[in-house]
Design a protein around this motif. Structure first.
Motif, PDB file in Angstrom:
ATOM      1  N   GLY A  42      16.913  32.765  31.901  1.00  0.00           N
ATOM      2  CA  GLY A  42      17.323  33.530  33.265  1.00  0.00           C
ATOM      3  C   GLY A  42      16.084  33.996  33.833  1.00  0.00           C
ATOM      4  N   ALA A  43      15.170  34.538  32.987  1.00  0.00           N
ATOM      5  CA  ALA A  43      13.891  35.074  33.288  1.00  0.00           C
ATOM      6  C   ALA A  43      13.060  34.006  34.002  1.00  0.00           C
ATOM      7  CB  ALA A  43      13.543  35.997  32.500  1.00  0.00           C
ATOM      8  N   GLU A  44      13.011  33.215  32.818  1.00  0.00           N
ATOM      9  CA  GLU A  44      11.982  32.147  33.103  1.00  0.00           C
ATOM     10  C   GLU A  44      12.409  31.148  34.391  1.00  0.00           C
ATOM     11  OE1 GLU A  44      10.857  28.592  29.903  1.00  0.00           O
ATOM     12  OE2 GLU A  44      12.329  29.904  29.441  1.00  0.00           O
ATOM     13  N   VAL A  45      13.762  31.126  34.686  1.00  0.00           N
ATOM     14  CA  VAL A  45      13.998  30.506  35.884  1.00  0.00           C
ATOM     15  C   VAL A  45      13.557  31.284  37.148  1.00  0.00           C
ATOM     16  CG1 VAL A  45      15.806  29.653  37.393  1.00  0.00           C
ATOM     17  CG2 VAL A  45      16.115  29.122  35.033  1.00  0.00           C
ATOM     18  N   ALA A  46      14.079  32.681  36.985  1.00  0.00           N
ATOM     19  CA  ALA A  46      13.650  33.445  38.257  1.00  0.00           C
ATOM     20  C   ALA A  46      12.153  33.449  38.569  1.00  0.00           C
ATOM     21  CB  ALA A  46      13.995  35.006  38.039  1.00  0.00           C
ATOM     22  N   GLU A  47      11.451  33.380  37.597  1.00  0.00           N
ATOM     23  CA  GLU A  47       9.789  33.521  37.483  1.00  0.00           C
ATOM     24  C   GLU A  47       9.520  32.336  38.232  1.00  0.00           C
ATOM     25  OE1 GLU A  47       6.364  33.425  34.269  1.00  0.00           O
ATOM     26  OE2 GLU A  47       8.088  34.631  33.792  1.00  0.00           O
ATOM     27  N   LEU A  48       9.988  30.976  38.034  1.00  0.00           N
ATOM     28  CA  LEU A  48       9.815  29.827  38.457  1.00  0.00           C
ATOM     29  C   LEU A  48      10.057  29.704  40.129  1.00  0.00           C
ATOM     30  CD1 LEU A  48       8.999  26.589  38.085  1.00  0.00           C
ATOM     31  CD2 LEU A  48      11.460  26.352  37.905  1.00  0.00           C
ATOM     32  N   LEU A  49      11.085  30.312  40.359  1.00  0.00           N
ATOM     33  CA  LEU A  49      11.520  30.438  41.815  1.00  0.00           C
ATOM     34  C   LEU A  49      10.425  31.181  42.401  1.00  0.00           C
ATOM     35  CD1 LEU A  49      15.430  30.774  41.512  1.00  0.00           C
ATOM     36  CD2 LEU A  49      14.092  28.714  41.882  1.00  0.00           C
ATOM     37  N   ALA A  50      10.200  32.480  41.876  1.00  0.00           N
ATOM     38  CA  ALA A  50       9.348  33.402  42.537  1.00  0.00           C
ATOM     39  C   ALA A  50       7.966  32.500  42.726  1.00  0.00           C
ATOM     40  CB  ALA A  50       9.117  34.671  41.748  1.00  0.00           C
ATOM     41  N   ALA A  51       7.392  32.083  41.651  1.00  0.00           N
ATOM     42  CA  ALA A  51       6.242  31.308  41.539  1.00  0.00           C
ATOM     43  C   ALA A  51       5.974  30.174  42.936  1.00  0.00           C
ATOM     44  CB  ALA A  51       5.672  30.652  40.523  1.00  0.00           C
TER      45      ALA A  51
END
Lengths: 223, 223
Positions: B111-120
DNA sequence: CTCAACAAGATACTGCCACTATCCAGTACT
DNA sequence: AGTACTGGATAGTGGCAGTATCTTGTTGAG
């Protein structure tokens, strides 16, 4: 290890493991007696792969069997990649009722379109490739639905596909053993393709949102 | 027209048309008597769409029903796109047996990985989006298969996905009527996504061939 | 007017697929 | 010796996507 242990370690019910054995998705264990066989780590790994292909990749048992067979027969690195690519089920594998002449004409048109595209991109692909055939029938169907690609549009997609493929191959690089490579390729093809599809949908979602916010104007950050 | 005529025009057997009516994929005809109803061109078109979605897009009857319902309820253009996008089946819709703690941890990591991606990428997407969830479970599974994306790799794919999405939206542009737009979107999403997948495979095939020819050296025409 | 041909709708049946359960000898530990 | 478990064969289950049949009603040609 015995079958119950294999089941415990993978979370797959014993009955299902037996089913996979019958379907030859999973090699038999080493028999130690008439009613006893020994399974190893390779079985655990194979089961994980089977689960990934069926549950995540959505492959049928038959398709999974083909893919696994392709993996096992891989002798060279290129062979492994090609075999896996061909063994994976092709989207939209044609359907069209047998040929009246109108049908044959549509066929020829779509075929020419595909050939032209391949030439324009300078891609090498045998006409027997299932992918070429799939592409042909897809274009035919789009034409029937009155939603064909505008000239050049398909090529634009193809160029992006090329970039994606480049990333794919980089991901598979650095693996030397053909079997390991084939396995990696299966994962890249079968699991990562849906991932890309998800990314595409998310990107669409984001852009629709931006356009709505900008009240139908341009998409934000076109570059 | 009567049902037999509808059947003749679309090539769909009468029994199947009745089945689609029962499944509410096809609206009932205008009843003219207790045992007689009148069908129109919209039924012909709808049947074509149903065939495209099921035979080509590979959607189940249930999924098709959702998509068609989304089309019919579309009131605004953005609404149409969003509804269709959400109604289409999401690849890899999770599976994982219920949560031991190791499981929960993997969940959080992905989940964190996805959130990070979206933010980036500066993509806007609600956490409730099925696509976000699908992506999360896909990453989780890749991690389990020991084939996770290298850092930045996913973002590279995402940027390409963004370009593809841009093409998609352009393709859908210029249609004003929400229902027509939704229908177009369905075709783009459900039929053209497999087309892209085919292009990707062809591109992979071509590049593997080139590398083999160049004897394992660099890919030809990296630009 | 009559009657064969077709229509609509309800219900039942079929074939395929991916399991799942049961049964049967044959070990293995205690 | 007894109980629990094993591999293997065979049969059963449930869901899905149609397909077939049956009943009742309608129609249009003769």
């Amino acid at each position: 290890m015995k079958i119950s242990e294999l089941s415990r370690r993978t979370g797959v019910p014993v009955a299902s493991i037996k089913y996979f054995l019958r379907q030859e998705l999973l090699p038999a264990g080493r028999a130690t007696a008439a009613t006893l066989a020994e399974y190893g780590d390779e079985h655990v790994q194979r089961l994980r792969l089977i689960k990934a292909l069926t549950a995540l990749g959505g492959l049928s048992i038959a398709a999974t069997r083909n893919v696994l067979a392709a993996i096992d027969q891989a002798d060279s690195s290129e062979g492994a990649l090609g075999a896996v690519s061909y063994a994976l089920p092709v989207p939209m594998a044609a359907q069209s009722a047998a040929g009246d002449e109108e049908e044959a004409e549509a066929d020829a048109t779509a075929g020419a379109e595909v050939a032209e595209l391949l030439a324009a991109l300078n891609w090498q692909a045998p006409g027997t490739s299932p992918h070429v055939q799939g592409l042909t029938s897809a274009l035919k169907e789009l034409r029937r639905l009155d939603a064909r690609y505008a000239p050049g549009e398909l090529a634009a997609y193809a160029r992006l596909a090329e970039s994606v493929a480049r990333l794919d191959l980089e991901r598979a690089a650095g693996v030397d053993d053909p079997v390991a490579l084939a396995e990696r390729a299966v994962i890249v093809f079968a699991i990562c393709a849906p991932v890309f599809e998800l990314l595409r949908r998310l990107a669409q979602e984001d852009q629709v949102r931006r356009r709505a916010a900008g009240d139908g104007a341009e998409a934000a950050s076109p570059r």
